[in-house]
Structures are given as C-alpha cells and as structure tokens.
Design an enzyme around this catalytic site. Structure first.
Site, PDB file in Angstrom:
ATOM      1  CB  VAL A 112       1.726   2.977  -6.697  1.00  0.00           C
ATOM      2  CG1 VAL A 112       2.070   1.825  -5.626  1.00  0.00           C
ATOM      3  CG2 VAL A 112       3.183   3.571  -6.247  1.00  0.00           C
ATOM      4  CD  GLU A 122       4.242  -4.745  -0.686  1.00  0.00           C
ATOM      5  OE1 GLU A 122       4.567  -5.746  -1.345  1.00  0.00           O
ATOM      6  OE2 GLU A 122       3.437  -4.115  -0.663  1.00  0.00           O
ATOM      7  N   GLY A 131      -2.553  -0.828  -5.045  1.00  0.00           N
ATOM      8  CA  GLY A 131      -2.371  -1.704  -4.634  1.00  0.00           C
ATOM      9  C   GLY A 131      -3.806  -2.743  -4.709  1.00  0.00           C
ATOM     10  N   GLY A 137      -3.197  -5.313  -2.208  1.00  0.00           N
ATOM     11  CA  GLY A 137      -3.512  -6.263  -0.898  1.00  0.00           C
ATOM     12  C   GLY A 137      -3.148  -5.576   0.026  1.00  0.00           C
ATOM     13  CB  SER A 138      -1.052  -5.142   3.433  1.00  0.00           C
ATOM     14  OG  SER A 138      -0.086  -4.656   3.076  1.00  0.00           O
TER      15      SER A 138
END
Length: 169
Positions: free
Chosen positions: A5, A86, A7, A9-10
C-alpha cells in the site's frame, strides 16, 4: 503473496494497520495536491478542511512510503481500515513504486493507492499539513506545493495571533 500500500498523505506518519516493512520511495506520473475537501476527518460539512489527493501528471513523481503486508489477517484489516479512513475515495489504482531516482525498473510493482480555519474529528487541518510537510522533509523530499501552502498557513496564523494580541491590549 504480499500486498503493498502506498501512502502519500497522512499514511506516511499515521498508518493505523499492521505491516511487515516500510520503504520510502516514489511513484511516477502523479503529483500530490491539496484538492480533496475533508468533511469527515479534518473538517466538517460546514467548514471543510483540505487533505491531499493524487492527480495524474506526466513527468511528475510523488514521494511517500510503501507498506508491505504479508499476513492474510493483516491484509483484511488494512483494507477494512483504508475503506473507512479513505471513504471519500472510491477508486484504487495499482502502480509501480521506485526507491532510486535513477532506476529504470521499479522496486515493487502493483502497489495499491487509494485515490485518497477547518477542524474535524481527526484534529485541525493545519496539523495535517504541517505533519505532512515534516514527514516529507524527513525523507529528504521538498514538495514545493506542500511547502508553499504550509508557509502561507504559518503567515496567516501569525497574523491572526498578532491581531489577537493587539485586541487584548
């Protein structure tokens, strides 16, 4: 088979699911932009916050972190977590992930990404911005879009604090 996965952003600083490995790198053909209105985490319907999303952009790269998840139970938990977190995104994409700017072949293929004065349940929107800026700088990534917005927010906050101090005296 492991699931990866990405990432951007946060997820860089606040993952929220178990993973086996974390690798810093980038994807090609996308850029990070503060275009997503957040009415559930960093804002409200009356006062939406702003979070980052990705948009296709030829010749651009977007730095972030890829998370390797091997155990089936951890994969299911990660997908469920991301579906809630999300929820404003309904699109998944699978892309190549690179760790070396000079590489012609990806480090990992098929990495999943969730085409993913406000304050919401997750906290103030400016905290999201400043944490993203800090996490990217720790990678050595100077994302001008993020830096420019962070600097402008700092300027506005400083002006508001000065006005507040003047009105109290």
């Amino acid at each position: 088979m492991a699931m990866w996965v990405f990432g951007y952003g946060s997820l860089i600083w606040k993952v929220g699911f178990n993973y086996d490995d974390r690798v810093v790198g980038f994807i090609k053909g996308y850029r990070r932009v503060f275009y997503q209105g957040s009415t559930d985490h960093r804002g409200t319907p009356e006062n939406p916050g702003r979070t980052v999303t990705l948009e296709p952009a030829d010749g651009e790269i977007c730095w972030g972190a890829a998370y390797k998840i091997s155990k089936e139970e951890d994969k299911e938990n990660a997908i469920n977590h991301l579906e809630v977190r999300e929820k404003q995104y309904d699109q998944k994409a699978y892309v190549d992930f690179f760790t070396d700017p000079t590489a012609t072949t990806p480090a990992v293929s098929g990495v999943m990404l969730q085409i993913v004065q406000a304050e919401g349940p997750s906290g103030p929107n400016r905290d999201y911005l400043f944490q993203l800026e800090k996490a990217l700088l720790e990678f050595g990534c100077k994302d001008e879009h993020v830096i420019n917005i962070a600097n402008e927010v700092r300027r506005i906050v400083s002006e508001l604090e000065q006005l507040s101090t003047q009105s109290k005296s």
